[in-house]
Design an enzyme around this catalytic site. Structure first.
Site, short mmCIF file in Angstrom:
data_model
loop_
_atom_site.label_atom_id
_atom_site.label_comp_id
_atom_site.label_asym_id
_atom_site.label_seq_id
_atom_site.Cartn_x
_atom_site.Cartn_y
_atom_site.Cartn_z
N GLY A 115 9.23 39.84 41.04
CA GLY A 115 8.74 39.67 39.46
C GLY A 115 9.13 40.95 38.86
O GLY A 115 9.20 42.22 39.47
N CYS A 116 9.51 40.92 37.58
CA CYS A 116 9.63 42.28 36.83
C CYS A 116 8.57 43.17 36.93
O CYS A 116 8.62 44.33 37.32
CB CYS A 116 10.24 41.79 35.39
SG CYS A 116 9.03 40.87 34.52
N HIS A 117 7.44 42.69 36.28
CA HIS A 117 6.15 43.73 36.24
C HIS A 117 5.87 44.34 37.80
O HIS A 117 5.43 45.24 38.05
CB HIS A 117 5.11 43.12 35.59
CG HIS A 117 5.11 42.56 34.19
ND1 HIS A 117 5.24 43.55 33.22
CD2 HIS A 117 5.35 41.52 33.62
CE1 HIS A 117 5.23 43.12 32.05
NE2 HIS A 117 5.43 41.60 32.23
N THR A 119 7.82 44.59 40.37
CA THR A 119 8.70 45.53 40.76
C THR A 119 8.19 46.91 40.59
O THR A 119 8.14 47.83 41.27
CB THR A 119 9.92 45.30 40.24
OG1 THR A 119 10.54 43.89 40.79
CG2 THR A 119 10.94 46.31 40.71
#
Length: 313
Positions: A115-117, A119
């Protein structure tokens, strides 16, 4: 021979961005689905099993459904959804974390894209836990600033509407119930005893992300100063193309902007603070290393081609 690639969910934000990164590549053949059949189970199943690689740019339930459609053992799945990031048998698609993470992606049949957060958070916390510097039971907290593209087509439309709400003009904190969907992988991948206290914030810019983890130096083992923590990160990520540890003090003006790495497919780490309190920050694009860029990097590793192929570094 060209690798046959199917993008299930090709009209979503991540799917469209993956398509963009395939432009000009002569080693890939995209298996196209007719627009009217995008949600047809039989046509999706046919294309999944005709592919060498399938991306699942789908909601979680649909991603699980798609995996169940696989009948051809040759098919390798890359899933940017939340569905399989902590599932047994799935490689976690963050090759810079360790040699074993990289090998699992290169040889894996099932790869889950972070996921972006998550990462940004994991890039900062995993090396410290792995080195024994950050205790597994440390009460970790984090805040994260993201552009509105991270919310997908619906949020993009809201922010870009001519008649948008006045509240969109200011940053907005969300996930106030502490049930954000990335918390599970943040805890599991880092090996934390507890889920972190996490505060994400969306602001009025298109893309880019800044994830920060604050730490009390006296609660750490071994590395006690920002300089020592910086050296630990420099050693952990030495030689990595996609993760760069910035020189100590590189923030210069004392400010970091959330959109400073918009349009780039790597991630930069900053270490700042003082002898009592240390700040760790990860700067990257939520649509790059935080989503489609990471998915294409995983594909490149699985194909055995240079991992930067089609990406911007």
């Amino acid at each position: 021979m060209k690798a046959k690639v199917f993008i299930d969910g090709s009209e979503g934000t991540t799917g469209l961005r993956i398509h963009e990164r395939f432009r000009g590549r002569d080693d890939i053949e995209i298996l196209q689905i007719a627009p009217e059949l995008r949600k047809d189970p039989e046509e999706r199943k046919r294309l999944i099993n005709a592919s060498d690689f399938t991306f699942l740019c789908l909601p979680d339930a649909a991603a699980r459904e798609a995996v169940a459609m696989v009948e051809n053992d040759h098919v390798r799945i890359i899933d940017p959804s939340t569905a399989h990031r902590t599932e047994p048998g799935w490689a976690y698609g963050f090759p810079e974390l360790s040699a074993s993470h990289r090998a699992a992606i290169e040889t894996g049949k099932r790869v889950a894209v972070p996921g972006c957060h998550a990462t940004g958070f994991i890039s900062l916390v995993y090396p410290l836990v792995h080195a024994g510097v950050l205790p597994a039971d440390y009460p970790v907290s984090s805040f994260s600033l993201t552009g509105y593209s991270g919310g997908g087509k619906k949020m993009i439309a809201e922010y870009e509407s001519e008649n948008r709400s006045e509240e969109l003009n200011a940053p907005r904190e969300y996930a106030l119930s502490q049930n954000h969907k990335h918390l599970k992988e943040m805890q599991a991948i880092c090996g934390l005893a507890h889920q972190p206290l996490f505060s994400p914030i969306v602001a009025d810019y298109y893309s880019g992300m800044l994830v920060t983890v604050p730490l009390y130096a006296h609660l750490l083992h071994g590395a006690k100063t920002p300089e020592q923590v910086h050296e630990l990160f420099s050693q952990h990520y030495a030689g990595q193309q996609f993760v760069r540890v910035m020189p100590f003090g590189a923030e210069g003006s004392g400010m970091l902007s959330g959109n400073r790495r918009s349009g780039w497919d790597g991630l930069e780490i900053f270490v700042s603070g003082n002898s009592e309190r240390i700040l760790l920050s990860a700067s990257f694009d939520n649509l790059g290393k935080g989503a489609s860029g990471a998915a294409v990097q995983c594909l490149n590793l699985m194909m055995g081609c240079p991992e930067e192929t089609g990406l911007t570094l």
